[in-house]
Design an enzyme around this catalytic site. Sequence first.
Site, PDB file in Angstrom:
ATOM      1  CE  LYS A  84      -2.079  -1.541   3.642  1.00 26.03           C
ATOM      2  NZ  LYS A  84      -1.676  -2.758   3.770  1.00 26.03           N
ATOM      3  CB  THR A  85       3.790   2.177   2.399  1.00 24.58           C
ATOM      4  OG1 THR A  85       2.931   2.115   3.429  1.00 24.58           O
ATOM      5  CG2 THR A  85       4.600   3.565   2.348  1.00 24.58           C
ATOM      6  CG  ASP A 129       0.543   3.333   6.937  1.00 23.54           C
ATOM      7  OD1 ASP A 129      -0.430   2.468   6.461  1.00 23.54           O
ATOM      8  OD2 ASP A 129       1.421   2.618   7.345  1.00 23.54           O
ATOM      9  CB  THR A 178      -4.419  -3.452   8.232  1.00 17.89           C
ATOM     10  OG1 THR A 178      -4.695  -2.876   9.419  1.00 17.89           O
ATOM     11  CG2 THR A 178      -3.056  -3.327   7.838  1.00 17.89           C
ATOM     12  NE  ARG A 238       6.242  -4.882   5.259  1.00 16.22           N
ATOM     13  CZ  ARG A 238       5.019  -4.060   5.947  1.00 16.22           C
ATOM     14  NH1 ARG A 238       4.511  -4.362   6.907  1.00 16.22           N
ATOM     15  NH2 ARG A 238       4.608  -3.087   5.274  1.00 16.22           N
TER      16      ARG A 238
END
Length: 353
Positions: A84-85, A129, A178, A238
């Site tokens: 997302k980032t 975020d 999330t 990740r």
Amino acid sequence: MSSKNKDSITKSQKTEQTSQDTDVVASREGDVNFLDQTLRPTIWKDYIGQKNIKDNLQILLTAAAQRKHPPEHLLFYGPPGLGKTTLAHLIAKETRAQLKATSGPAIEKVGDLASILTNLSPGDILFIDEIHRLNKAIEEVLYPAMESGSLDIIIGKGPSARTIQLDLPPFTLIAATTRIALLSAPLRSRFSGGVFKLEFYTNEEIEEIIHRSAKILKVDIETEAKTEIAKRSRFTPRTANYLLKRSRDLAQVRESKLSKETVMEALNLLGIDEVGLNATDRALLTVIEEKFNGGPVGLNTLAAALSEEQATIEDVYEPYLLQLGFIERTSRGRTITERAKQHLKLKNPNKLL
Ligand code: ADE
């Protein structure tokens, strides 16, 4: 604004960096944060997967550029580690906008948000975020800012209180969460550019990401080793990058090749099994099975039994277990599936389930 908040606002690096900048990487390899930043794709071509989102964004960004307008506000949601980032940074790069990043918990007071908004320059991207952690009073300041570019602040209290309205420069809010279910309907509806769900990656996409990361890290990795890491990566970039780095560590210390055997040894040492479950995932399944007879068990009871936060169970552990078909969520709580029982039995062949 609190000093914590000030620190959390960073301008995106203006320097051009591509995946080919491997010499820079090699000289700063000790810095883990730097490495995480560097493995992140900085050009669209390097961003693997999430095709539907990429296609939609490219149209949206092109159309906005043609109209010479900042893109409309965007919301990305999905489990942690899916990018997302990274998407927010790519959009900033594509639109040549400056990105200012903060997070829901860092914005403690209305004044913090007012200060962030009034310090924006025309065309900036504001990235928030964990937006689900923004409190209600602050959310309400955000509504007019998103909708009409105005900041309404109340000065004073009681009968003498008055509202002042400030015009903000045109900006794009990109938010990530999330926990989409925790966002109020009015907030969700203000993301006029779209609300996008990031999906888990396929094994092939994860292998491609591992291949790219290994190249950046300048490690020679065998094909079977890539497949083995991918299998245990929870369909999440990740995690794949983390497992690659830990396997690379073992290969380096042993002065061995980065082979399937090295990967298996490194990941077994970390307690990560062949489908990517860690000790907590397995404890969660075992607790449902043994303490609660397979379920259903409520989230709060499960959290207490595991000494974990409910939010961590919901955000970090459950999405992957649901994706694997290892647990089910019913109105009465969580239950373990036959498939998970089989998996646990394979891990503990002597145990009667
Ligand atoms: N690293 C993290 N996410 C990625 C993605 N989607 N593509 C390539 N590399 C990544």
